[in-house]
Design an enzyme around this catalytic site. Structure first.
Site, short mmCIF file in Angstrom:
data_model
loop_
_atom_site.label_atom_id
_atom_site.label_comp_id
_atom_site.label_asym_id
_atom_site.label_seq_id
_atom_site.Cartn_x
_atom_site.Cartn_y
_atom_site.Cartn_z
CG HIS A 1 -1.92 -1.15 1.16
ND1 HIS A 1 -3.17 -1.01 0.60
CD2 HIS A 1 -1.83 -2.44 1.58
CE1 HIS A 1 -3.82 -2.16 0.68
NE2 HIS A 1 -3.01 -3.06 1.27
N GLY B 1 -5.52 1.77 5.62
CA GLY B 1 -6.15 1.91 6.93
C GLY B 1 -7.35 2.82 6.93
CG ASP C 1 -1.19 -6.09 3.53
OD1 ASP C 1 -1.49 -5.40 2.55
OD2 ASP C 1 -1.99 -6.36 4.45
CB SER D 1 -4.47 -0.54 8.94
OG SER D 1 -5.54 -1.19 8.27
#
Length: 386
Positions: free
Chosen positions: A62, A67, A284, A288
Site C-alpha cells: 500500500h 487503513g 502488505d 493497517s
C-alpha cells in the site's frame, strides 16, 4: 559496468560460485571466471563468502498508505523508498485497499512514478476492495490495456465484513474484464484477492473456477496464513492449480489470535507437496494491521512493514528448514512469473536487480536496481527529497 566476483549465486536456483558482470541496466555475463573482463572502468565487487540473489519482488504494498478503519486518525502513512531498499525489495506492486475515496488511483499512479524515478521497479493494480471497481478510463479492461503500470485488479475483498459481499457472477465478471485486458496488453490481468477471516474463505474463488470458464490461475489470493483453517483451504486450492500468497507483516497479538507466520505457512505448504512456483510471500506494507472484536469493532491497529518480507525469508531458512533456493524463489521468481514480469531471476540479458546477502545471517548488505546501487554495506546511498 560492475563485476561481482566469486559470489554464491542463487538465481534463485543455486548456480554455485560465479562471477556476474552487469553493464548499464542488464546482466551481461555469468561464468565461473570473468577475469578477461578486467578493465579500469569496471567496478569490482568482492563477493567471496556472500550470496548474490535477485532483488525481491513484493506483490502487495500500500504505497500510498491504507487503513482508516478507526477513523481519519488511523490512516496509515505512505511508503518511503528507504523502507523497500533496506528490505532488499527492488520491484513492488502498489494497491488500494478499504479506502478508495481518499486514496485514489491517480495518487497511486503518481506515487509509483515517483518511486520509479528514485530507482525502484513499480507496478500497480486498478480497483480496490470493492466492486464496482474504481478505475480511471471507465473500465477495468481499459485501465489494464491502456495504462502501462496497471497489470491487474485488486485487492478485491472476499470473506470480509469490509468487502462488497460479492456473488459468484460479480467476481467472475471482474475476473473476465481483467483477463481480457491482460490478454490484449500482454499482461497478467491477475485478480488480487484479499481474503478475510470469515469462514467461507476462498470458496467463492473455487465456485467461480468450477462454474465458469475463468481458470483458478486468474486469482491471486493473499493473507492465506490468516489461520490454520484458511491455510488448509489454500493448500487445497494450490493442489487444484491455484496460487497462494502469505502475508509477512504481523504482530504478536495477531499471531496469538491464530495467524500462522508466513515463513511457517510456506514450510507447511511445501511439506504438503505444493511447488514453490505456486507459493509467494508479500509484505502488505503500509497497510493497517487491524484487530476487531466479535462485534466488528476496531480494538487495535498497527502498520505493515515492507522489510518484513526479508525477515520472513530469513525465518523460513533458519527456523523452518526451507531451502535457501525455495525461500528466495517465493519472493523473486514465483511472484514475477505469476504477475508476468520479467523480473526475479539472475539470467543473462535480464534487468540487473540484485541483492548481496551475508552468507551466515542472510542480512541484506548491498542492493542494486537496474544496475544502479541503492544500498551499500547496509546503508541507503540514494538521495531523496524528503
Amino acid at each position: 559496468m560492475k563485476l561481482f566476483k566469486q559470489a554464491e549465486v542463487y538465481s534463485p536456483q543455486y548456480l554455485g560460485t560465479k562471477d556476474v558482470l552487469i553493464a548499464g541496466t542488464k546482466i551481461l555475463k555469468i561464468a565461473d571466471e570473468l577475469t578477461s573482463f578486467y578493465r579500469d572502468d569496471i567496478e569490482v565487487i568482492d563477493c567471496q563468502g556472500k550470496i548474490l540473489c535477485p532483488g525481491f519482488v513484493d506483490s502487495l504494498v500500500h504505497i500510498t498508505g491504507g487503513g482508516g478503519e478507526g477513523g481519519y486518525s488511523t490512516r496509515t502513512p505512505e511508503m518511503s523508498i528507504e523502507e523497500a531498499i533496506v528490505g532488499g525489495v527492488t520491484t513492488l506492486v502498489g494497491v488500494l485497499g478499504t479506502d478508495s475515496i481518499t486514496r485514489s488511483l491517480e495518487n497511486l499512479l503518481a506515487k509509483s512514478y515517483a518511486l520509479e524515478e528514485q530507482g525502484l521497479n513499480v507496478y500497480c493494480h486498478t480497483g480496490s476492495y470493492h466492486l464496482p471497481a474504481v478505475n480511471i478510463t471507465g473500465s477495468v479492461t481499459k485501465d489494464i490495456m491502456l495504462i502501462d503500470k496497471f497489470i491487474g485488479v485488486g485487492e478485491v475483498a472476499i470473506a470480509d465484513h469490509r468487502g462488497s459481499q460479492l456473488t459468484v457472477n460479480e467476481l467472475a465478471k471482474v475476473a473476465s474484464e481483467a483477463r481480457v485486458g491482460g490478454m490484449l496488453a500482454n499482461k497478467s490481468g491477475i485478480v488480487s484477492i484479499h481474503v478475510g477471516d470469515s469462514e467461507e474463505g476462498v470458496s467463492l474463488i473455487q465456485q467461480v473456477a468450477e462454474e465458469t470458464d475463468i481458470p483458478v490461475t486468474q486469482f491471486y489470493p493473499t493473507h492465506m496464513n490468516r489461520s490454520a483453517e484458511l491455510l488448509e483451504q489454500g493448500i487445497s486450492l494450490a493442489k487444484a492449480g491455484g496460487y497462494i500468497d502469505f502475508t509477512t507483516s504481523t504482530n504478536e497479538q495477531i499471531l496469538a489470535s491464530g495467524e500462522v507466520s508466513a515463513a511457517h505457512a510456506m514450510a507447511i505448504a511445501l511439506d504438503k507437496g505444493v511447488p514453490v512456483s505456486q507459493i509467494t510471500m508479500s509484505s502488505d506494507g503500509n497497510a493497517s494491521l487491524p484487530l476487531f472484536d466479535d462485534a466488528g469493532k476496531l480494538v487495535d491497529l498497527q502498520v505493515g512493514k515492507v522489510a518484513s518480507l526479508h525477515e520472513s525469508v530469513v525465518e523460513a531458512i533458519l527456523e523452518h528448514n526451507v531451502s535457501i533456493a525455495e525461500a528466495i524463489a517465493s519472493v523473486t521468481q514465483s511472484p514475477a512469473d505469476i504477475l508476468n514480469l520479467k523480473k526475479g531471476r539472475i539470467v543473462e540479458g535480464v534487468d540487473a536487480d540484485l541483492n548481496v546477502l551475508r552468507a551466515d545471517s542472510f542480512a541484506v548488505e548491498d542492493v542494486y536496481s537496474k544496475g544502479a546501487e541503492l544500498m551499500k554495506a547496509g546503508k541507503v546511498v540514494i538521495t531523496s527529497h524528503f
